[in-house]
Design an enzyme around this catalytic site. Structure first.
Site, mmCIF file in Angstrom:
data_model
loop_
_atom_site.group_PDB
_atom_site.id
_atom_site.type_symbol
_atom_site.label_atom_id
_atom_site.label_comp_id
_atom_site.label_asym_id
_atom_site.label_seq_id
_atom_site.Cartn_x
_atom_site.Cartn_y
_atom_site.Cartn_z
ATOM 1 N N LYS A 22 -34.376 8.805 19.073
ATOM 2 C CA LYS A 22 -34.964 9.425 18.268
ATOM 3 C C LYS A 22 -35.735 8.455 17.632
ATOM 4 O O LYS A 22 -37.551 8.683 17.532
ATOM 5 C CB LYS A 22 -34.144 9.519 16.488
ATOM 6 C CG LYS A 22 -34.843 8.940 15.080
ATOM 7 C CD LYS A 22 -33.431 9.500 14.328
ATOM 8 C CE LYS A 22 -32.888 8.172 14.081
ATOM 9 N NZ LYS A 22 -33.303 6.871 13.341
ATOM 10 N N ASN A 23 -35.814 7.145 17.617
ATOM 11 C CA ASN A 23 -37.276 5.884 16.993
ATOM 12 C C ASN A 23 -37.769 6.085 18.492
ATOM 13 O O ASN A 23 -38.718 4.946 17.481
ATOM 14 C CB ASN A 23 -36.060 5.089 16.702
ATOM 15 C CG ASN A 23 -34.913 4.984 15.798
ATOM 16 O OD1 ASN A 23 -35.059 5.649 15.352
ATOM 17 N ND2 ASN A 23 -33.899 3.559 16.301
ATOM 18 N N CYS A 116 -32.651 0.495 0.704
ATOM 19 C CA CYS A 116 -31.695 1.571 1.869
ATOM 20 C C CYS A 116 -29.978 1.352 1.481
ATOM 21 O O CYS A 116 -29.731 0.376 1.496
ATOM 22 C CB CYS A 116 -32.187 2.655 2.461
ATOM 23 S SG CYS A 116 -31.740 1.260 4.440
ATOM 24 N N ASP A 305 -28.216 -0.994 15.759
ATOM 25 C CA ASP A 305 -27.701 0.343 15.387
ATOM 26 C C ASP A 305 -26.053 0.346 16.133
ATOM 27 O O ASP A 305 -26.113 1.596 15.698
ATOM 28 C CB ASP A 305 -28.999 0.800 15.934
ATOM 29 C CG ASP A 305 -29.724 1.067 15.279
ATOM 30 O OD1 ASP A 305 -30.046 0.492 14.195
ATOM 31 O OD2 ASP A 305 -31.681 1.777 15.155
ATOM 32 N N ARG A 397 -28.962 13.543 10.885
ATOM 33 C CA ARG A 397 -30.781 12.867 10.950
ATOM 34 C C ARG A 397 -30.764 12.256 12.438
ATOM 35 O O ARG A 397 -31.883 12.087 12.895
ATOM 36 C CB ARG A 397 -29.959 11.806 10.137
ATOM 37 C CG ARG A 397 -30.633 12.018 8.534
ATOM 38 C CD ARG A 397 -30.340 11.074 7.755
ATOM 39 N NE ARG A 397 -31.239 10.392 8.073
ATOM 40 C CZ ARG A 397 -31.863 9.251 7.632
ATOM 41 N NH1 ARG A 397 -31.460 8.201 6.159
ATOM 42 N NH2 ARG A 397 -33.346 7.886 8.221
HETATM 43 C C1 UD1 Z 1 -36.084 0.336 13.841
HETATM 44 C C2 UD1 Z 1 -35.528 1.447 13.535
HETATM 45 C C3 UD1 Z 1 -33.744 0.501 13.365
HETATM 46 C C4 UD1 Z 1 -33.229 -0.332 13.747
HETATM 47 C C5 UD1 Z 1 -34.065 -1.328 13.014
HETATM 48 C C6 UD1 Z 1 -34.338 -2.950 13.807
HETATM 49 C C7 UD1 Z 1 -37.138 3.395 13.270
HETATM 50 C C8 UD1 Z 1 -37.189 4.312 13.053
HETATM 51 N N1 UD1 Z 1 -35.790 2.769 13.211
HETATM 52 O O1 UD1 Z 1 -36.005 -0.178 11.835
HETATM 53 O O2 UD1 Z 1 -32.761 1.937 13.827
HETATM 54 O O3 UD1 Z 1 -32.551 -0.233 13.147
HETATM 55 O O4 UD1 Z 1 -35.507 -1.124 14.182
HETATM 56 O O5 UD1 Z 1 -33.312 -2.611 14.891
HETATM 57 O O6 UD1 Z 1 -37.501 2.305 14.648
HETATM 58 N N2 UD1 Z 1 -38.443 -6.136 7.274
HETATM 59 C C9 UD1 Z 1 -39.023 -6.963 6.324
HETATM 60 N N3 UD1 Z 1 -39.761 -6.901 6.168
HETATM 61 C C10 UD1 Z 1 -40.839 -5.624 6.552
HETATM 62 C C11 UD1 Z 1 -40.351 -4.799 7.616
HETATM 63 C C12 UD1 Z 1 -38.871 -5.628 7.871
HETATM 64 O O7 UD1 Z 1 -38.407 -8.031 5.384
HETATM 65 O O8 UD1 Z 1 -41.995 -5.055 6.703
HETATM 66 C C13 UD1 Z 1 -36.855 -6.965 7.750
HETATM 67 C C14 UD1 Z 1 -35.644 -5.799 7.185
HETATM 68 O O9 UD1 Z 1 -35.906 -5.967 5.816
HETATM 69 C C15 UD1 Z 1 -34.406 -5.587 8.146
HETATM 70 C C16 UD1 Z 1 -35.515 -6.662 8.981
HETATM 71 O O10 UD1 Z 1 -37.081 -6.670 9.400
HETATM 72 O O11 UD1 Z 1 -33.703 -7.144 7.765
HETATM 73 C C17 UD1 Z 1 -35.600 -5.173 10.746
HETATM 74 O O12 UD1 Z 1 -36.430 -4.565 10.333
HETATM 75 P P1 UD1 Z 1 -37.364 -3.555 11.024
HETATM 76 O O13 UD1 Z 1 -37.254 -4.333 12.402
HETATM 77 O O14 UD1 Z 1 -38.897 -3.573 10.737
HETATM 78 O O15 UD1 Z 1 -36.207 -2.174 11.199
HETATM 79 P P2 UD1 Z 1 -37.278 -0.788 10.720
HETATM 80 O O16 UD1 Z 1 -39.053 -0.701 11.766
HETATM 81 O O17 UD1 Z 1 -37.076 -0.054 9.616
#
Ligand code: UD1
Length: 430
Positions: A22-23, A116, A305, A397
């Protein structure tokens, strides 16, 4: 609302084929916006999150066609339209279309993704990357507008944290910008490498994906291509945990074992036997799990995850385990649900202290997020009696045919639709 009824007591045995990730599929689908030519994808799992991404693309004019085992996307007639809040609120990964839209059209207006269940999940790192590439940003009435009327420019960007989504957005934007962009302290997840492979096939030059520094020589125009999405390492890890907790004997097909190094290491520490072949993993277990400590980290560390699923397993371990969540600040909602089944878990800040118990008992429980839902199903497989998991929309999902695949391995799980009376009372309540 549908629920899953999980009957405890089955020992899982047999073979299970792992679906496409999915990711990995979500950013790869979003990347189709970067070209007017057709992108053909295989290995895309049939999931609600994938449908949401397809709907998002359709809403901005992308042609989306499902064929047998293949998803075709054509963004020739795509426009820089506003994206509906109703779609974005369903899935945070919707924000992955912002980078490609901005790069292709010099404009994007997206609803803020919001918080979320597993944490506040800001998007500051995505915005920082867009801004470094020359976009002007404004936030108003819950929407983010990014403008680059003369196009984005190449840049040298340092990420304060290796965010998966921010790395992907920046990579997609940079792929369409002439010149060399350097992204530092980026995510190293296999899904990043998969996206890099797709962007390379589309005509960008991407070097370093899978390390902390990615260099991208963008092309002014990208071309269509065909691509197969990598197997889902999180789905694989979920079945590995299910095999271990039921003291089962399961062979997973269509996996990349190197993507699961941390998971395999922890399962072996817990006492399960794990044999690795080129694209198969064999998990079998004949004893109670041993307590271990786990700390979630960005890849190649232990994946957040799979934290909830491993917590279900450790709730039955001999001794005390400590699970520390470092990626998301609020990802312990499943603890309260596992406690309803008899698990003994205390939360202390970012750590969960798990005192193993001799058994779990079936109970009504609620999936609070996708992976929490999977953890409750796993716990239900060994609980005494029946576990009814509600809010299973979360599970749909991200898991393709979860109960069908588990039942094929010997589990007893049924999906229950609400009765007319339950539907009526839910409608009155809302
Ligand atoms: C992706 C995955 C999700 C997984 C996560 C971490 C997808 C669709 N989802 O989510 O399943 O749990 O990676 O492996 O691929 N953060 C910030 N600022 C930002 C972006 C992120 O502070 O602009 C923080 C987030 O709040 C979180 C951490 O960074 O605490 C990790 O987030 P991120 O790696 O961005 O995860 P996602 O891409 O949302």
């Amino acid at each position: 609302m549908e629920t899953l009824l999980v009957q405890g007591g089955a020992r899982l045995t047999g073979r299970v084929a792992i679906s496409g990730a999915k990711n990995a599929a979500l950013p790869v689908i979003a990347a189709a916006l970067l070209t007017g030519e057709t992108v053909n994808l295989s290995g895309v799992p049939g999931l609600d999150d994938i449908n949401t991404m397809c709907e998002l693309l359709e809403s901005v004019g992308v042609g989306v066609h499902w064929g047998p085992g293949c998803l075709s996307l054509n963004a020739q007639d795509a426009v820089a339209g506003e994206v509906s809040y109703n779609l974005v609120k369903r899935m945070r990964a919707s924000f992955l279309i912002a980078g490609p839209m901005l790069a292709r059209f010099g404009y994007t207006r997206m609803p803020m993704p919001g918080g979320c269940a597993i944490g506040s999940r800001p998007i500051d790192l995505h915005l920082k990357a867009f801004s470094a590439m020359g976009a002007e940003l404004s936030v108003e009435s819950g929407y983010i507008e990014a403008r680059a009327p003369n196009g984005l420019k190449s840049a040298h960007i340092y990420f304060d944290y290796p965010s998966v989504g921010a790395t992907e957005n920046a990579m997609m934007a940079a792929a369409l910008v002439r010149g060399d962009t350097v992204l530092e302290n980026v995510a190293r997840e296999p899904e990043i490498v998969d996206l890099a492979n797709l962007l390379t096939k589309m005509g960008a030059k991407v070097v370093g994906a899978g390390t902390g520094v990615i260099r991208i020589r963008g092309a002014g125009e990208l071309q269509g291509t065909s691509h197969t999405v990598i197997p889902d390492r999180i789905e694989a890890g979920t079945y590995m945990t299910a095999a271990a907790i039921t003291k089962g004997d399961v062979i997973l097909e269509n996996v990349v074992p190197e993507h699961l190094t941390a998971v395999i290491a922890k399962l072996r520490e817990i006492g399960a036997h794990v044999d690795v072949e080129e694209s198969e993993i064999h998990v079998f277990s004949d004893k109670e799990p041993t307590a271990v400590d786990i700390k979630t980290m960005p890849y190649p560390g232990f994946p957040t995850d799979l934290q909830a699923q491993f917590m279900a397993l450790l709730s039955l371990a001999n001794g005390m385990s400590i699970v520390t969540e470092t990626v998301f600040e609020n990802r312990f909602m499943h603890v309260y649900e596992l406690a309803r089944m008899g698990a003994k878990i205390k939360i202390d800040g970012r750590a969960a202290i798990i005192e193993g118990v001799g058994g779990l008992s079936g109970a009504p429980v609620a999936a609070t997020d996708l992976r929490a839902g999977a953890a409750l199903v796993i716990a239900g497989l060994v609980a005494n009696g029946t576990t009814e998991v509600v809010n299973i929309a979360h599970i749909d999902r991200g898991y393709e045919d979860l109960e069908k695949k588990l039942c094929a391995l010997g589990a007893s799980i049924t999906r229950k639709s609400p009765s007319e009376k339950e539907k009526a009372s839910a409608a009155t309540a809302s």
